[in-house]
Design a protein around this motif. Structure first.
Motif, PDB file in Angstrom:
ATOM      1  N   VAL A  18     -19.849 -26.514   5.001  1.00 38.62           N
ATOM      2  CA  VAL A  18     -19.051 -27.380   5.864  1.00 38.62           C
ATOM      3  C   VAL A  18     -19.928 -28.526   6.351  1.00 38.62           C
ATOM      4  CG1 VAL A  18     -17.794 -27.512   8.047  1.00 38.62           C
ATOM      5  CG2 VAL A  18     -17.485 -25.528   6.537  1.00 38.62           C
ATOM      6  N   ARG A  19     -21.183 -28.228   6.672  1.00 41.18           N
ATOM      7  CA  ARG A  19     -22.102 -29.270   7.107  1.00 41.18           C
ATOM      8  C   ARG A  19     -22.358 -30.279   5.991  1.00 41.18           C
ATOM      9  NH1 ARG A  19     -26.864 -25.529   8.827  1.00 41.18           N
ATOM     10  NH2 ARG A  19     -27.976 -27.485   9.177  1.00 41.18           N
ATOM     11  N   LEU A  20     -22.407 -29.808   4.746  1.00 41.45           N
ATOM     12  CA  LEU A  20     -22.557 -30.739   3.625  1.00 41.45           C
ATOM     13  C   LEU A  20     -21.351 -31.666   3.522  1.00 41.45           C
ATOM     14  CD1 LEU A  20     -24.067 -28.843   0.548  1.00 41.45           C
ATOM     15  CD2 LEU A  20     -25.095 -30.673   1.879  1.00 41.45           C
ATOM     16  N   THR A  21     -20.167 -31.102   3.664  1.00 41.32           N
ATOM     17  CA  THR A  21     -18.955 -31.915   3.613  1.00 41.32           C
ATOM     18  C   THR A  21     -18.975 -32.973   4.711  1.00 41.32           C
ATOM     19  OG1 THR A  21     -17.684 -30.082   2.670  1.00 41.32           O
ATOM     20  CG2 THR A  21     -16.436 -31.856   3.744  1.00 41.32           C
ATOM     21  N   GLU A  22     -19.403 -32.577   5.904  1.00 37.99           N
ATOM     22  CA  GLU A  22     -19.468 -33.526   7.019  1.00 37.99           C
ATOM     23  C   GLU A  22     -20.460 -34.653   6.719  1.00 37.99           C
ATOM     24  OE1 GLU A  22     -20.480 -30.882  10.147  1.00 37.99           O
ATOM     25  OE2 GLU A  22     -18.400 -30.261  10.539  1.00 37.99           O
ATOM     26  N   ALA A  23     -21.600 -34.315   6.109  1.00 38.17           N
ATOM     27  CA  ALA A  23     -22.589 -35.337   5.763  1.00 38.17           C
ATOM     28  C   ALA A  23     -22.039 -36.303   4.721  1.00 38.17           C
ATOM     29  CB  ALA A  23     -23.863 -34.672   5.251  1.00 38.17           C
ATOM     30  N   ARG A  24     -21.311 -35.763   3.732  1.00 38.83           N
ATOM     31  CA  ARG A  24     -20.712 -36.636   2.704  1.00 38.83           C
ATOM     32  C   ARG A  24     -19.681 -37.565   3.320  1.00 38.83           C
ATOM     33  NH1 ARG A  24     -16.145 -35.732   0.378  1.00 38.83           N
ATOM     34  NH2 ARG A  24     -16.216 -33.461   0.630  1.00 38.83           N
ATOM     35  N   GLN A  25     -18.827 -37.023   4.167  1.00 36.40           N
ATOM     36  CA  GLN A  25     -17.783 -37.846   4.772  1.00 36.40           C
ATOM     37  C   GLN A  25     -18.365 -38.939   5.661  1.00 36.40           C
ATOM     38  OE1 GLN A  25     -15.500 -34.737   6.668  1.00 36.40           O
ATOM     39  NE2 GLN A  25     -14.173 -34.437   4.883  1.00 36.40           N
ATOM     40  N   ALA A  26     -19.422 -38.605   6.392  1.00 34.70           N
ATOM     41  CA  ALA A  26     -20.051 -39.611   7.256  1.00 34.70           C
ATOM     42  C   ALA A  26     -20.643 -40.739   6.417  1.00 34.70           C
ATOM     43  CB  ALA A  26     -21.124 -38.960   8.117  1.00 34.70           C
ATOM     44  N   LEU A 346     -29.647 -38.933   0.394  1.00 42.72           N
ATOM     45  CA  LEU A 346     -28.294 -39.406   0.629  1.00 42.72           C
ATOM     46  C   LEU A 346     -28.299 -40.842   1.153  1.00 42.72           C
ATOM     47  CD1 LEU A 346     -25.237 -38.854   0.793  1.00 42.72           C
ATOM     48  CD2 LEU A 346     -25.630 -37.847   3.056  1.00 42.72           C
ATOM     49  N   GLU A 347     -29.183 -41.138   2.092  1.00 40.40           N
ATOM     50  CA  GLU A 347     -29.224 -42.476   2.684  1.00 40.40           C
ATOM     51  C   GLU A 347     -29.716 -43.531   1.701  1.00 40.40           C
ATOM     52  OE1 GLU A 347     -31.704 -41.853   6.044  1.00 40.40           O
ATOM     53  OE2 GLU A 347     -30.127 -40.915   7.263  1.00 40.40           O
TER      54      GLU A 347
END
Length: 386
Positions: A18-26, A346-347
């Motif tokens: 879920v934390r990965l999904t949140e990072a992708r969405q952000a 990611l950044e």
């Protein structure tokens, strides 16, 4: 007054992916074009003949009925036939196999079926898939982690279990081909673990969701190949092999007493797969051509991406199977940790990977790269890194 939430639930951190999904969405909200190598969800097209088998099963059943917890006889027979072809092992479709809602539901709930009393301990490999740990916690069990070290081929040291632990042990979970390390286990290792289970009265549970995906070498072995299935339970799924994650279709096979216990337990929680999904699963287990094509695609993705990852100083530390790359951080990146490295990737490049720390403390120093984007996107990711 506060709501009476289960303290086991409230004490848990957010599920890692879920934390990965949140990072992708952000990142996407910031305008990034993210290529997601984080969650291990296949994104290959489900073969057309399997989609049609599902549709035909829906059309053939105008009146919808609840599926039986024991599963369709045709599917149990199809799974037993596949086990016979794949491993040269005969299992009884009536007593030694049950269709499941993927493998996750069995991994989570097995402790509720077999643990209790003095048997209040579950052993897992670390780093590892977090669901077995969480299922043990909800069943009121303690967990002992067996480190998966590179120098041991990412296999647990069975001799590290103490007499006191063996007396309390309800389940020893194995997962090979392994998530996240991509390691494999031999038939001899499974046989030793099964002997230990029978000697000390616990369940050897083997999660083999990635058994049909390997990059090179021989096909992986299975715990189903041990001389006796007493005290042994094996889980497998169509999610990876047949690119059917949304179908939630798998099976548990092994000790007839354990299968009978699952047949008693599962009607209480309503996890029987839908009948039309089961009929599509019959077609999937009967065909190997589409599986060979899937393996070839993952091999091509690995060839496209791995050299580019190595230019970052990452090194391939994992085994020859699954669709994961288990990449060790360069020495210069280790002090900051795997989460910091993944955040920077990611950044800087729009590439999302799973920090090794998401799989427990033993995963620190690594990142897991799931080769689930299309081949074209893997090539694009390599170009960005270049």
């Amino acid at each position: 007054m506060s709501l009476p939430l289960n303290p086991t639930l409230t004490a848990m951190r957010t599920y890692p992916f879920v934390r990965l999904t949140e990072a992708r969405q952000a990142a996407q909200e910031r305008g990034a074009d993210v290529i997601d190598f984080g969650a291990g969800e296949p994104r290959e097209e489900t073969p057309a003949f399997l989609r049609e088998a599902l549709c035909e099963a829906v059309r053939a059943q105008p009146v919808s009925t609840y599926p039986a917890a024991v599963g369709l006889p045709e599917l149990r027979a199809g799974i037993a036939d596949w086990v016979g072809r794949r491993y040269d092992v005969r299992i009884d479709p009536a007593t030694e196999v049950i269709p499941t809602l993927g493998t996750k539901e069995v991994i989570f709930s097995l402790a509720q079926v077999v643990a209790g009393g003095e048997r209040d301990l579950v052993a897992i490999g670390a780093p590892g898939y977090p669901v077995a740990v969480r299922g043990a916690a909800f069943a009121g069990c303690d967990v002992v982690e067996l480190p998966l070290l590179a120098e041991r081929g990412f296999l647990p040291d069975l001799d590290a279990l103490t007499p006191e632990q063996l007396g309390r042990l309800a389940i020893l979970w194995l997962n090979y081909p392994n998530n996240p390390t991509a390691a494999v286990a031999s038939a001899a290792f499974y046989a030793r673990a099964a002997d230990l289970a029978r000697t000390h009265g616990f369940v050897l549970a083997s999660d083999e969701a990635y058994s049909e995906l390997w990059f090179d070498g021989d096909a992986p072995d299975s715990a189903l190949q041990v001389p006796s299935l007493e005290n042994v339970l094996v889980c497998n799924t169509l999610s990876k092999r047949s690119s059917m994650p949304g179908f939630r279709s798998g099976f548990a096979a092994g000790d007839a007493t354990l299968i009978a216990a699952l047949k008693r337990y599962r009607p209480n929680v309503g996890v029987a797969p839908q009948e039309f999904v089961q009929r599509a699963a019959v077609a999937a287990w009967a065909d190997e051509v589409h599986v060979e094509e899937v393996r070839d695609r993952y091999r091509a993705k690995r060839a496209a991406l791995l050299p580019a990852l190595e230019t970052l100083g990452l090194s391939d530390a994992g085994g020859p199977a699954t669709f994961f790359l288990w990449m060790a951080l360069a020495d210069a990146d280790r002090p900051a940790g795997s989460e910091a490295f993944a955040r920077r990737l990611l950044e800087d490049h729009g590439l999302l990977v799973a920090p090794g720390a998401f799989f427990g403390d033993a995963g620190e120093g690594y990142v897991r790269v799931a080769l689930v984007p299309t081949l074209e996107r893997c090539r694009e990711a390599a170009a960005r890194l270049a």
